[in-house]
Design an enzyme around this catalytic site. Structure first.
Site, mmCIF file in Angstrom:
data_model
loop_
_atom_site.group_PDB
_atom_site.id
_atom_site.type_symbol
_atom_site.label_atom_id
_atom_site.label_comp_id
_atom_site.label_asym_id
_atom_site.label_seq_id
_atom_site.Cartn_x
_atom_site.Cartn_y
_atom_site.Cartn_z
ATOM 1 N N PRO A 128 42.951 46.567 40.373
ATOM 2 C CG PRO A 128 43.192 44.176 40.489
ATOM 3 C CD PRO A 128 43.511 45.518 41.175
ATOM 4 C CD GLU A 129 39.393 51.562 38.275
ATOM 5 O OE1 GLU A 129 38.508 51.874 37.484
ATOM 6 O OE2 GLU A 129 40.411 52.103 38.405
ATOM 7 C CG HIS B 73 55.071 38.691 47.952
ATOM 8 N ND1 HIS B 73 55.169 39.093 49.407
ATOM 9 C CD2 HIS B 73 55.662 39.626 47.394
ATOM 10 C CE1 HIS B 73 56.235 39.844 49.569
ATOM 11 N NE2 HIS B 73 56.368 40.351 48.273
ATOM 12 N NE ARG C 287 22.779 57.741 45.420
ATOM 13 C CZ ARG C 287 23.597 56.625 45.523
ATOM 14 N NH1 ARG C 287 22.851 55.369 45.265
ATOM 15 N NH2 ARG C 287 24.539 56.733 46.129
ATOM 16 N NE ARG D 189 49.637 47.915 48.688
ATOM 17 C CZ ARG D 189 49.217 48.938 48.614
ATOM 18 N NH1 ARG D 189 49.176 49.450 47.413
ATOM 19 N NH2 ARG D 189 48.754 49.599 49.607
#
Ligand SMILES: [Zn+2]
Length: 279
Positions: A2-3, A95, A158, A114
């Site tokens: 997920p972002e 899970h 940057r 996971r």
């Protein structure tokens, strides 16, 4: 994984579903999910009897505020899912590591095959100082307004390739592999352009593409890909993957210029882009 948009969708769902609800009971299976605590009991006793008062987000961290000054912090990691169950009788998914039962009935469940995700309870005041990862998070494009000029200034300070800079959590919070590719396609910029070479017009395009891509993704309830596990609080996958322009579309034609989309392996991850119209 997920972002930012996916976590924001879950935050909005949580706000609707858990705020005002009082916790009756908490069950924890194993220590992996609550690993920041010394033991399960320490996690459970800070939650039981408390009511959720609001849900905030810092980057990909969900902050579920509790009455009394504590906050339940949740990170979904690679494969974590927060799921609402209408009743305790609903079958638990494999899970399932944490189950929060509400006094009014219904449950909030944390499923994580996971186990990179986690949950912990801490004090809300100064949470940024207590949780190192939060203290170093960059700007959150969905929650903190910033002008494109300021964004351009930060970029010019940057000297990094655009894709790695977009994905640098200390620069911008919550953007990963999918959205960096989509944002750069939207801006017509290559993944390997150096951040200090952009013209003012390119900075503006990049900023606009970032905001539009992330907001559209939230509107379409995030991206769920075949090999990943993201679903919303109701167990439903997102639909933004149907609106991806380049991500996982190698060999297809670019929606803007009809050139073929390519895939490159860079640093162990795939990058999708159009060689013709991203410069
Ligand atoms: Zn193109």
């Amino acid at each position: 994984m997920p972002e930012l948009p996916e976590v924001e969708v879950v935050r909005r769902d949580l706000e609707r579903e858990i705020v005002g609800r009082r916790i009756k009971e908490v069950e924890v299976d194993g220590m992996r999910t609550v690993r920041r605590h010394h033991n399960r009991k320490q996690f459970i006793t800070r939650l039981e009897g408390k009511k959720f008062t609001g849900v905030d987000r810092r980057g990909k961290y969900l902050l579920c505020r509790l009455e009394g000054g504590d906050v339940l912090v949740v990170h979904l990691g690679m494969s974590g899912q927060l799921l609402r169950a209408k009743s305790s009788r609903e079958t638990r998914a494999k899970h399932t590591h944490v189950v929060i039962t509400f006094q009014q009935g219904g449950q909030l469940r944390f499923v994580d095959p996971r186990t990179f995700g986690e949950m912990f309870v801490t004090e809300y005041a100064g949470v940024e100082d207590q949780v190192t990862e939060l203290a170093h998070l960059g700007i959150d494009p969905l929650s903190r307004a910033m002008s494109w000029e300021h964004f351009g200034y930060l970029m010019s300070q940057r000297h990094s390739k655009l894709k790695s800079l977009l994905m640098d959590q200390k620069f911008l919070a919550g953007i990963g592999n999918i959205y960096s590719d989509e944002i750069l396609w939207g801006a017509g910029l290559r993944w390997d352009r150096s951040s200090d070479t952009l013209t003012a017009q390119e900075v503006r395009r990049l900023y606009r593409s970032m905001m539009e891509t992330l907001q559209d993704a939230v509107k379409h309830r995030g991206s769920s890909l075949a090999d990943e596990q993201y679903v919303d609080l109701y167990g439903k996958p997102g639909e933004f993957q149907f609106h991806h322009n380049v991500y996982a579309r190698e060999g297809e034609s670019c929606p803007r210029c009809r050139h073929t989309i390519v895939r490159l392996r860079v640093g162990g991850r795939s990058t999708f882009f159009c060689e013709a119209c991203q410069v």
